[in-house]
Design an enzyme around this catalytic site. Sequence first.
Site, PDB file in Angstrom:
ATOM      1  NE  ARG A  16      -4.170  -1.833   1.599  1.00  0.00           N
ATOM      2  CZ  ARG A  16      -4.139  -3.169   1.744  1.00  0.00           C
ATOM      3  NH1 ARG A  16      -3.120  -3.747   2.336  1.00  0.00           N
ATOM      4  NH2 ARG A  16      -5.120  -3.910   1.284  1.00  0.00           N
ATOM      5  CB  SER A  17       4.494   1.882   0.102  1.00  0.00           C
ATOM      6  OG  SER A  17       4.722   1.343   1.384  1.00  0.00           O
ATOM      7  CE  LYS A  66      10.844  -4.055   6.767  1.00  0.00           C
ATOM      8  NZ  LYS A  66      10.013  -3.758   7.938  1.00  0.00           N
ATOM      9  CG  ASN A  87      11.636   1.118   7.152  1.00  0.00           C
ATOM     10  OD1 ASN A  87      12.458   2.006   7.355  1.00  0.00           O
ATOM     11  ND2 ASN A  87      10.383   1.218   7.541  1.00  0.00           N
ATOM     12  CG  ASP A 102       9.293  -0.688  10.418  1.00  0.00           C
ATOM     13  OD1 ASP A 102       8.510  -0.155   9.602  1.00  0.00           O
ATOM     14  OD2 ASP A 102      10.003  -1.669  10.141  1.00  0.00           O
ATOM     15  CB  ALA A 156      14.850 -19.419  22.125  1.00  0.00           C
ATOM     16  N   GLY A 240      -3.863  -0.991  13.584  1.00  0.00           N
ATOM     17  CA  GLY A 240      -2.509  -1.002  13.029  1.00  0.00           C
ATOM     18  C   GLY A 240      -2.321  -0.205  11.754  1.00  0.00           C
TER      19      GLY A 240
END
Length: 281
Positions: A16-17, A66, A87, A102, A156, A240
């Site tokens: 969607r950028s 990335k 990014n 981000d 972990a 979000g």
Amino acid sequence: MTRHVAIIGHPVSHSRSPLIHGYWLARHGIDGSYGVRDVAPENIDRFLADFAASGLVGGNVTVPHKEAAFRTCATRDSVAEALGAVNTIWLEDGALHGANTDVHGFLANLDAAEPEWTRALGEAVVLGAGGAARAIVYGLLQRGVDRVVVANRTLARAQALRDQFGPRVLPVEWRDLGGRLMGCRLLVNTTSLGMKGQPPLDIDLSALSPDALVTDIVYVPLETPLLRAAKARGLATVDGLGMLLHQAVPGFERWFGVRPVVTAELRALAIADLKAKGQFA
Ligand code: ATR
């Protein structure tokens, strides 16, 4: 000269950028373009090393590139250094430089939706321990959150976040999550649970304090089962989509020299796109 920028990923057609940056380019009357470059993993190092030949002046970098962008950039901002992931890239003096936006996207989204969210925050609980969780844990610690509890299916990976960021990160087993919600004022889902096509995130929110804020980085659907359950309890929620919109701001400013604003109109455009693609609900 027209300044060309693109999102670089694999696959990347769903991004969607272009919608976001295309909106700002039109709004500011800038002679620029924002496209899509699908670069296969075997070609990414060469593509980035010879970025000037691509015809682009910069770009966004998404999954799975990335880390390659992080390796290739001549310089990186402090957030990218902390996360090991870039990014946002741009050419300057013939070299490629990188940043990670981000963290900004996550924090700016909460700031815009709930300006008081850091007040008396104390403890936050982050679900998940992948790349998105790393950015969010880092951002919360930078904002001065006393303690970030990280619950993950694979313990972990949560422990690795504590090893990286220190004792203010408390890794817990997924099954012990219920006991940690009582003192929590901010609950963040960074897992893929609740995303369209994935199982829902099924946790009992009854222990959360009435003034807790619940947010999800999943925005397909916009109202995830987690957010719906939180709303049903009368809790404040932040979806979000805003993180996606806000993370785009610093890149646009870097490439085109104008700091854009995340407007209600842009958000409505993005929601219309979700609806058009059957991803809204
Ligand atoms: P990203 O970089 O987007 O954060 P990721 O590194 O693949 O993506 O991380 C996905 C997160 O969702 C992880 O925390 C993952 O848990 P594991 O580390 O145990 O894999 C979590 N996740 C995905 N599917 C899950 C499931 N079915 N149940 C619980 N957690 C899940």
